[in-house]
Scaffold this motif. Sequence first.
Motif, PDB file in Angstrom:
ATOM      1  N   LEU A   1     -23.109 -10.938 -24.858  1.00 21.72           N
ATOM      2  CA  LEU A   1     -23.612  -9.674 -24.330  1.00 21.72           C
ATOM      3  C   LEU A   1     -24.930  -9.294 -24.999  1.00 21.72           C
ATOM      4  CD1 LEU A   1     -20.419  -7.391 -24.174  1.00 21.72           C
ATOM      5  CD2 LEU A   1     -21.601  -8.483 -22.263  1.00 21.72           C
TER       6      LEU A   1
ATOM      7  N   LEU B   1     -26.906  -6.171 -25.792  1.00 21.07           N
ATOM      8  CA  LEU B   1     -26.766  -4.717 -25.854  1.00 21.07           C
ATOM      9  C   LEU B   1     -27.910  -4.118 -26.652  1.00 21.07           C
ATOM     10  CD1 LEU B   1     -22.934  -4.446 -26.626  1.00 21.07           C
ATOM     11  CD2 LEU B   1     -24.052  -4.370 -24.407  1.00 21.07           C
TER      12      LEU B   1
ATOM     13  N   PRO C   1     -26.312   0.833 -22.425  1.00 22.75           N
ATOM     14  CA  PRO C   1     -26.293  -0.451 -21.696  1.00 22.75           C
ATOM     15  C   PRO C   1     -25.791  -0.272 -20.264  1.00 22.75           C
ATOM     16  CG  PRO C   1     -24.509  -0.346 -23.299  1.00 22.75           C
ATOM     17  CD  PRO C   1     -25.380   0.836 -23.555  1.00 22.75           C
TER      18      PRO C   1
ATOM     19  N   THR D   1     -23.217  -6.130 -16.856  1.00 18.37           N
ATOM     20  CA  THR D   1     -23.916  -6.729 -17.997  1.00 18.37           C
ATOM     21  C   THR D   1     -24.764  -7.929 -17.594  1.00 18.37           C
ATOM     22  OG1 THR D   1     -22.187  -8.316 -18.591  1.00 18.37           O
ATOM     23  CG2 THR D   1     -21.915  -6.059 -19.388  1.00 18.37           C
TER      24      THR D   1
END
Length: 692
Positions: free
Chosen positions: A566, A568, A656, A660
């Motif tokens: 991820l 972020l 965020p 994603t």
Amino acid sequence: MDNFWLILSSAIIVGIGILSIPLLPSKIKAFVSFFFVLLVAIATSIPAVNALLGTPIEIFLPGSSFFGEIPLRIDALAAWFILIINLTCLSGAFYGIGYMKPYHTQKANLSLHWTLFLLFQASMLWVCMLQHSLAFLIAWEMMSLSSLFLVLFEHEKKDTLKAGLNYMVQMHLGVAFLTVGFIWVYFAQGSFDFLAISDYFGTNFNAWLFLVFFVGFGIKAGFVPLHSWLPHAHPAAPSHISGVMSGVIVKLGIYGIIRVALMLQSELLLIGESILIISIITGIFGILNASVHRDFKKMLAYCTIENIGIIGAGIAGLTAAYRLSKKGINSILFEKESNTGGKVEYAVSITTPSFQPRVYKLIEELGLKEAEISFLPTMMGMLLGGEILNVEDLNKMVESLPQEEKGYFQKVMGEVMGSSFDIFEPSPRLLELRNISFEEYLKDCPLKLRKMFFEPMMGFTFMDELDISKFSAEYGLFQLRFGMEIMGGRAHTFEENVKIVTNVLEKKIIDSGSEVKLSSEVKKIEKVEKGFKIHYEKFGEISSQQVDRVVITTPLFVSKRIFPLLKLEKGVFYEKTKCSFVRGILRTDKTVIMGMPQNEANIRMFFVAFSYEHQVYPMDKRKPIKFDILYDDYKVFREKELEAAFPILVPKGKAPDLKTNVEGVFLCGDFYYYPTLDTAVRTAERVADLIG
């Protein structure tokens, strides 16, 4: 005991139960109802067993000159169905004890539910025993109506009302056919006794009268094409009612058909072949509809998505699973704690529908609106030094300010109350304030006003040493608005905390076919060729679960730790805090107390979360709390370290995206600009829409 007295005692038990259940406290209604169901089951099962062992029972109850005597007979067929009814009702009532716990605040609704359940059991038993046409129709109608109102338990839902209306119409269509059949026999034979049906078949063409009875009982049995009420009524009913309906009430349609079929005298081959053909068609139709979902959208969902892995079973994770279940998509939730709810356990209130609309809509949908309790201003206080002030005292202090300071205060509060804190469409002014710190926003604020009002209202940041330069002005205004909603008497809670919402959600998603894995801490999420593999630890053992997509609801730093792929942005940070759970004798009648900076008790927040339990948060978690200011006598029975209290948005920070950088992975929770339950619910609903 004589069979007659056993059967009579069962009717008396039902009457006592119906009269007493509404008078009982909500928390024990289910247990007492189960006890009455058990007593009725015992009283009627003994005669049934006697009948199966070769001692049929025939009792004639006195009637009027028109009714005549009312025969009550228990032969082997009736006995078998009586035992099935009692076993299924006992199982349903036992399961209902746990299933109905989330609804204990709906006292009137619960009373009606359990009295109807007892009447439902009794009427089904009477259907098996009564062999008098009019008495049988009365028992049949009682069975239909009691089951109808049990289906309509969640009557606030349009789909449930629609299912109930469909069920009512078709059940009464069945009653109409049965009434025609019994009247036909009465005018031909002059008797309401079931034996008159056999006499009629002995001297007349059998097929037409049997067809009338077959349609009447076949609607209840769900034969094609008389089945259309089944797929609507069963899902609409509470799970234990759906189970009883599926296990028994449908079978009573079969009982009626068998009862009439055993009296046939002629046309046996024609009638038998017809029943066989209809039964085969019904069976094939049922198998086909069980193998592919009835709802086309749900069928597509089941074909394309095997399951969704949801990390965290707080209100965000549970809401996401609930909304996905409505789309026909199953989920597997992983929760590291031993129960669901997450931080909801520490959220003692929700604010107004205008400020938190999605939570309110969810509460209404779950049937919990009537259970809300208002937080009145008189229930709240401010801890200044060692003294607890009323909210009105704070208002008086503001009113006593010099005109210049009062004008500044009114300007800021005008901006606070006039802004739209919509996470997806905030006021343009708030977008501007996202880029500066709250310190910069208050640069012209008089020091006294800042220390007396604005800084104390930042309590929900849970910072040991308040530094308003670390978060955005937008975030600071949100905190002011949140505090004003609570202190202004516009907040609500429930008798036993907001956790009732997540309790009901958990029940709903489990009933829909989703799975909740408790005490299961996710250690790592791995991207594999087809989907994702979730590695989790449960009771010291590591296990894995493959899923198609992933929804992560944990704090962002945890999300990054378990899934390093991820990306972020560092726009959000968290403060740790500690919650002390206390029981004791209070010196105040306040249920919510906010601590002012540097109060000598080191108390930031005090909540009466439950009638028997209080939550106390320190102003500085490194220092001890002086509970004596609040209590004459107390005991701290547990403390909980909260790794992530509320997410805090930094100046120029960006939350965020919910979708994603990794395809198939989504985020939701209270991190999205405004840390409230409403944000958690709304982001979860948005993610469910993105998936489904």
